[in-house]
Motif scaffolding. Structure first.
Motif, mmCIF file in Angstrom:
data_model
loop_
_atom_site.group_PDB
_atom_site.id
_atom_site.type_symbol
_atom_site.label_atom_id
_atom_site.label_comp_id
_atom_site.label_asym_id
_atom_site.label_seq_id
_atom_site.Cartn_x
_atom_site.Cartn_y
_atom_site.Cartn_z
ATOM 1 N N ARG A 149 83.082 15.446 20.271
ATOM 2 C CA ARG A 149 81.794 16.157 20.184
ATOM 3 C C ARG A 149 81.760 17.385 21.107
ATOM 4 N NH1 ARG A 149 80.175 11.573 23.104
ATOM 5 N NH2 ARG A 149 79.505 10.557 21.210
ATOM 6 N N PHE A 150 82.637 17.351 22.140
ATOM 7 C CA PHE A 150 82.652 18.465 23.102
ATOM 8 C C PHE A 150 83.725 19.517 22.776
ATOM 9 C CE2 PHE A 150 81.090 14.837 25.842
ATOM 10 C CZ PHE A 150 79.760 15.250 25.831
ATOM 11 N N SER A 157 77.951 24.612 24.238
ATOM 12 C CA SER A 157 78.243 24.392 22.822
ATOM 13 C C SER A 157 77.323 25.240 21.950
ATOM 14 C CB SER A 157 78.019 22.911 22.484
ATOM 15 O OG SER A 157 78.138 22.723 21.087
ATOM 16 N N PRO A 158 77.832 25.738 20.817
ATOM 17 C CA PRO A 158 76.937 26.433 19.889
ATOM 18 C C PRO A 158 75.951 25.472 19.216
ATOM 19 C CG PRO A 158 79.196 26.333 19.027
ATOM 20 C CD PRO A 158 79.243 25.791 20.416
ATOM 21 N N ASN A 159 76.174 24.181 19.385
ATOM 22 C CA ASN A 159 75.301 23.173 18.780
ATOM 23 C C ASN A 159 74.323 22.628 19.832
ATOM 24 O OD1 ASN A 159 74.182 20.784 17.798
ATOM 25 N ND2 ASN A 159 76.019 20.260 16.614
ATOM 26 N N ALA A 160 73.032 22.869 19.628
ATOM 27 C CA ALA A 160 72.019 22.458 20.613
ATOM 28 C C ALA A 160 72.011 20.944 20.823
ATOM 29 C CB ALA A 160 70.632 22.927 20.174
ATOM 30 N N ASP A 161 72.317 20.171 19.779
ATOM 31 C CA ASP A 161 72.302 18.712 19.927
ATOM 32 C C ASP A 161 73.382 18.236 20.906
ATOM 33 O OD1 ASP A 161 70.193 18.381 18.183
ATOM 34 O OD2 ASP A 161 71.500 18.277 16.425
ATOM 35 N N VAL A 162 74.474 18.959 20.970
ATOM 36 C CA VAL A 162 75.537 18.604 21.921
ATOM 37 C C VAL A 162 75.069 18.902 23.347
ATOM 38 C CG1 VAL A 162 77.906 19.105 22.665
ATOM 39 C CG2 VAL A 162 77.382 18.872 20.233
ATOM 40 N N VAL A 164 72.030 18.753 24.331
ATOM 41 C CA VAL A 164 71.056 17.694 24.625
ATOM 42 C C VAL A 164 71.784 16.416 25.052
ATOM 43 C CG1 VAL A 164 69.276 16.203 23.597
ATOM 44 C CG2 VAL A 164 69.346 18.643 23.030
ATOM 45 N N TYR A 165 72.816 16.060 24.282
ATOM 46 C CA TYR A 165 73.586 14.850 24.593
ATOM 47 C C TYR A 165 74.227 14.979 25.988
ATOM 48 C CZ TYR A 165 76.883 10.990 24.047
ATOM 49 O OH TYR A 165 77.581 9.826 24.226
ATOM 50 N N ALA A 166 74.802 16.149 26.249
ATOM 51 C CA ALA A 166 75.464 16.373 27.549
ATOM 52 C C ALA A 166 74.453 16.246 28.684
ATOM 53 C CB ALA A 166 76.131 17.741 27.566
ATOM 54 N N ALA A 167 73.238 16.763 28.464
ATOM 55 C CA ALA A 167 72.193 16.675 29.499
ATOM 56 C C ALA A 167 71.867 15.214 29.782
ATOM 57 C CB ALA A 167 70.947 17.430 29.037
ATOM 58 N N ALA A 168 71.750 14.433 28.720
ATOM 59 C CA ALA A 168 71.440 13.010 28.904
ATOM 60 C C ALA A 168 72.581 12.302 29.641
ATOM 61 C CB ALA A 168 71.194 12.359 27.548
ATOM 62 N N GLN A 169 73.811 12.684 29.308
ATOM 63 C CA GLN A 169 74.971 12.051 29.960
ATOM 64 C C GLN A 169 75.041 12.424 31.445
ATOM 65 O OE1 GLN A 169 78.737 12.431 27.811
ATOM 66 N NE2 GLN A 169 79.883 11.912 29.670
ATOM 67 N N VAL A 170 74.753 13.670 31.753
ATOM 68 C CA VAL A 170 74.794 14.116 33.149
ATOM 69 C C VAL A 170 73.636 13.494 33.932
ATOM 70 C CG1 VAL A 170 74.529 16.146 34.650
ATOM 71 C CG2 VAL A 170 76.126 16.204 32.742
ATOM 72 N N LYS A 171 72.475 13.380 33.291
ATOM 73 C CA LYS A 171 71.321 12.746 33.959
ATOM 74 C C LYS A 171 71.718 11.346 34.419
ATOM 75 C CE LYS A 171 66.593 11.101 32.972
ATOM 76 N NZ LYS A 171 66.827 9.658 32.931
ATOM 77 N N LYS A 172 72.340 10.618 33.513
ATOM 78 C CA LYS A 172 72.763 9.254 33.848
ATOM 79 C C LYS A 172 73.826 9.266 34.966
ATOM 80 C CE LYS A 172 73.349 4.798 33.279
ATOM 81 N NZ LYS A 172 72.313 3.852 33.740
#
Ligand code: XUL
Ligand code: CO
Length: 437
Positions: A149-150, A157-162, A164-172
């Motif tokens: 996905r990365f 990433s040119p894909n905003a959903d990626v 978002v996912y990365a932000a959630a992963q880094v938050k954790k």
């Protein structure tokens, strides 16, 4: 638990005359140099990804590592067992810190929620082991480069959903760092860059990276995480061009986007050389900006072009790094993290000990030599003399901000043109360093 290294006990300090391969010759953790113990100066850390997850494959061949404690599966049970083995290793080695990516310590699940649960299960073991041994977490980070996905980046990433996912992963990952009392948190953007500018909106991607980091800073404050945030520069590999190219590029980016007060740099030797710099240069650039946070202590190979991440063995390198660190007054929350792997041919468990012992000893020597250079004083005196014209007269007036082009022109016309300045004496400098090594 049965020991995984039963034939190895705690690595002792035996001094330079020892011939025991499983002993330190120079790293004497309690020895005081310039008002701190060696352990306090050097703050060694074991990199989980290389020492416990690297199977020693290369682009041309399969993994060679023999790791009898690891069943090779992706189970949480195996991950928890491996974590206990890691602590046995780090404790026997006598390193005070370790560092990891989220996905090194716990397996990626079928969803983000499952990955988070896996991570929680292993973090419980890590916390127990930290409490049992007193070993601390130098820094944690999120792996935002392995999963497909990365492929086009995470925060860039040119894909905003990626994104978002990365932000959630880094938050954790920041929450986990906080839970484990980490001294720091690293952002290394291996895929934050491009392979082709034809398909890339560079300005937009870099803006997104800055937004991402601002959100991380806000979240850090929100949960009260006290560790330092670091950016780790690297010019390329795996991307053709990485946005965090080198120390100067990172500092410019941080300054441009109002992030400088929130970040320091985690400098890695092999990344410095890939950027066409000496590690000493990178250390001086970061230290001059008050941003030398931590060091990934490794080295490249002179003949192999990629990031070979070998253990450091050069006395010159260790001396130069320690000179800058002593000059800046020592690490605060950072340390020397061995982002280094044993080579593919060194596949036995005992090689992990030899590699770390060598790295720790070379930096202990680097520290001793750097302190000797400072105590000797000749190098500092020669440097001071080179700039003596700035201490008096017109030089001092310029430094004090009392001159302008008009006054300088007047001054230049009023005296003979300057002739060739005193010799740089590079060879003499090198001779003095060699004398003290
Ligand atoms: C890759 C590298 C990383 C970072 C952490 O070259 O150095 O392991 O240190 O992501
Ligand atoms: Co690194």
């Amino acid at each position: 638990m049965n020991p995984s290294f039963p034939e190895i006990s705690k690595i002792p300090f035996e001094g330079p005359s020892s011939r025991n391969p499983l002993a330190f010759k120079h790293y004497d953790s309690a020895k005081v140099i310039e008002d701190r113990t060696m352990a306090e100066h050097l703050r060694f850390s074991v990199a989980y990804w290389h020492t416990f997850r690297n199977i020693l494959s290369d682009p041309f061949g399969a993994g060679t590592a023999i790791r009898p404690w690891d069943d090779g599966s992706n189970s949480v049970e195996n991950a928890c067992h491996r974590a206990r083995v890691a602590f046995e290793f780090i404790e026997k080695l006598g390193a005070p810190f370790y560092a990891f990516h989220d996905r090194d310590v716990a397996p990626e699940g079928a969803s983000l929620a499952e990955s988070n649960r896996n991570l929680d299960a292993v973090v419980k073991v890590l916390k127990e082991e930290q409490q049992r041994t007193g070993i601390k977490l130098l820094w944690a980070t999120a792996c935002l480069f392995t999963h497909p996905r990365f492929a086009h980046g995470a925060a860039t990433s040119p894909n905003a959903d990626v994104f978002v996912y990365a932000a959630a992963q880094v938050k954790k990952a920041i929450e986990v760092a906080h839970e484990l009392g980490a001294e720091g948190y690293v952002f290394w953007g291996g895929r934050e860059g491009y392979s082709s500018l034809w398909n890339t909106d560079m300005k937009r991607e870099v803006d997104h990276l800055a937004k991402f980091l601002h959100m991380a800073v806000d979240y850090k404050k929100q949960i009260g995480f006290q560790g330092d945030f670091y950016i780790e520069p690297k010019p390329r590999e795996p991307t053709k061009h990485q946005y965090d190219f080198d120390a100067a590029t990172c500092l410019n980016f941080l300054r441009e986007y109002g992030l400088l007060e929130h970040f320091k740099l985690n400098l890695e030797t092999n990344h410095a050389t890939l950027a066409g710099h000496a590690m000493h240069h990178e250390c001086e650039v970061a230290a001059a900006a008050g941003a030398l946070g931590s060091v990934d202590a490794n080295t490249g190979d002179e003949l192999i072009g990629w990031d070979t991440d070998q253990f450091p063995t050069s006395l010159y390198l260790a001396t130069q790094v320690m000179l800058t660190i002593l000059k800046m007054g020592g690490f605060t929350k950072g340390g020397l993290n061995f982002d280094a792997k044993v080579r593919r041919e060194s596949f036995e468990p005992v090689d992990l000990f030899y590699a770390h012992i060598g790295g720790m000893d070379v930096f202990a020597r680097g520290l001793k030599i750097a302190a000797a250079i400072r105590a000797d004083g000749r190098l500092a005196e020669l440097v001071k003399n080179r700039y003596a014209s700035w201490d008096v007269g017109i030089g001092a007036a310029i430094e004090a901000g009392q001159e302008d082009f008009t006054s300088l022109e007047k001054h230049a016309l009023s005296q003979p043109d300057p002739v060739q300045h005193t010799s740089g004496r590079q060879e003499l400098f090198e001779n003095i360093v060699n004398e003290l090594i």
